[in-house]
Design a protein around this motif. Structure first.
Motif, PDB file in Angstrom:
ATOM      1  N   GLU A  93       0.770  -0.980   0.064  1.00 50.37           N
ATOM      2  CA  GLU A  93      -0.044   0.134   0.112  1.00 50.37           C
ATOM      3  C   GLU A  93       1.030   1.293  -0.030  1.00 50.37           C
ATOM      4  N   GLN A 120       0.397   5.437   0.647  1.00 50.77           N
ATOM      5  CA  GLN A 120      -0.291   6.601   0.744  1.00 50.77           C
ATOM      6  C   GLN A 120       0.414   8.152   0.684  1.00 50.77           C
ATOM      7  N   SER A 143       5.239   4.036   2.371  1.00 54.07           N
ATOM      8  CA  SER A 143       4.622   2.843   2.285  1.00 54.07           C
ATOM      9  C   SER A 143       5.399   2.383   3.685  1.00 54.07           C
TER      10      SER A 143
END
Length: 274
Positions: free
Chosen positions: A126, A128, A215
């Protein structure tokens, strides 16, 4: 006395290797016949040769073995004990790494048997977009090779901790590493070891805050390259560009955990919109 051939046969070491050991000063013959150059070893040197073989089996380099053999008689046992303890730690680290690799291979085999692509794990990483705050960091900057990384992380962070203790500084975060080199060079990379602290003193600098692609890796440091690849893919896909050196923040201390899977590392790429 034993001829080089007899000595070679007993210790299972080739005569070529014995000549090389003599050349580098690791184990020289007790006697060399000046007329024909024949080499002879004493019975006592069998024990030395067996020790060399034993230390080689423990993955000591010839330079390390030579240092042990050349230590003062009064300190030889202590030097050997210290060297063995150090090498044992290195072997334990290699075992951990091999165990992790074996587990990773087993998982890859299982995934392939179930029709899951081997690189599908990248889709689980993931990313962000975050806004970081400026930090005041106490740091040391060095050129580091791959081997230096393995041996140097603890040493350089240890020096920073010593400076913090000596100056009675207040830490504001966990250790971090900033990578300044524009490309990877096996010979050495521009690396900065840092710890955020409250007070600006000699040896500190400002680390600017700003927009970052972030991450989090939960697991072995060996997976960091996958995280870096995912972050660069995300930055390109989302229309951003890298504007400063990437850095890692080590949330967990590797010396305080029992398994590599418990490691938590945050990776930050400073970015801006194209």
């Amino acid at each position: 006395m034993l001829s080089i051939g007899e000595f070679s046969k007993i210790c299972e070491v080739s005569t070529k290797t014995l000549r090389y050991y003599a050349e580098i000063g690791l184990l020289t013959p007790e006697e060399i016949n000046p007329e024909n150059g024949y080499r002879y070893y004493s019975i006592g040197q069998l024990k030395t040769m067996l020790l060399i073989n034993r230390l080689k089996s423990y993955h000591f380099s010839l330079e390390e073995i030579k240092a042990v053999l050349e230590s003062d008689v009064d300190q030889s046992e202590e030097v050997l004990r210290s060297a063995l303890n150090r090498k044992r730690r290195e072997v334990q680290e290699k075992l951990k790494s091999l165990e992790y690799t074996l587990g990773q291979m087993s998982q890859d085999i299982l995934n392939l048997e179930q029709g899951v692509p081997i690189m599908s794990y990248l889709d689980q990483i993931e990313v962000q977009l975050v806004e970081t705050r400026p930090l005041n960091i106490l740091s040391l900057r060095r050129m580091m090779s791959r081997d230096d990384y393995a041996l140097g992380y603890g040493a350089y962070f240890g020096r920073l901790y010593e400076m913090i203790a000596t100056e009675k500084l207040t830490m504001l975060g966990t250790p971090m590493t900033i990578y300044h080199s524009p490309e990877y060079d096996p010979a050495g990379n521009d690396t900065e070891f840092a710890i955020p602290i409250a007070k600006a003193v000699k040896g500190t600098r400002d680390l600017p805050g700003g927009l970052c692609a972030k991450s989090v890796l939960k697991g072995s440091y060996s997976e960091l390259t996958s995280v870096y690849a995912k972050l660069r893919e995300w930055i390109e896909h989302e229309g951003y560009v890298l504007v400063n050196s990437p850095y890692e923040i080590y949330v967990t201390d590797p010396n305080q955990i029992s398994a590599g899977e418990e490691l938590i590392t945050e990776v930050y790429f400073p970015v801006k919109k194209k």
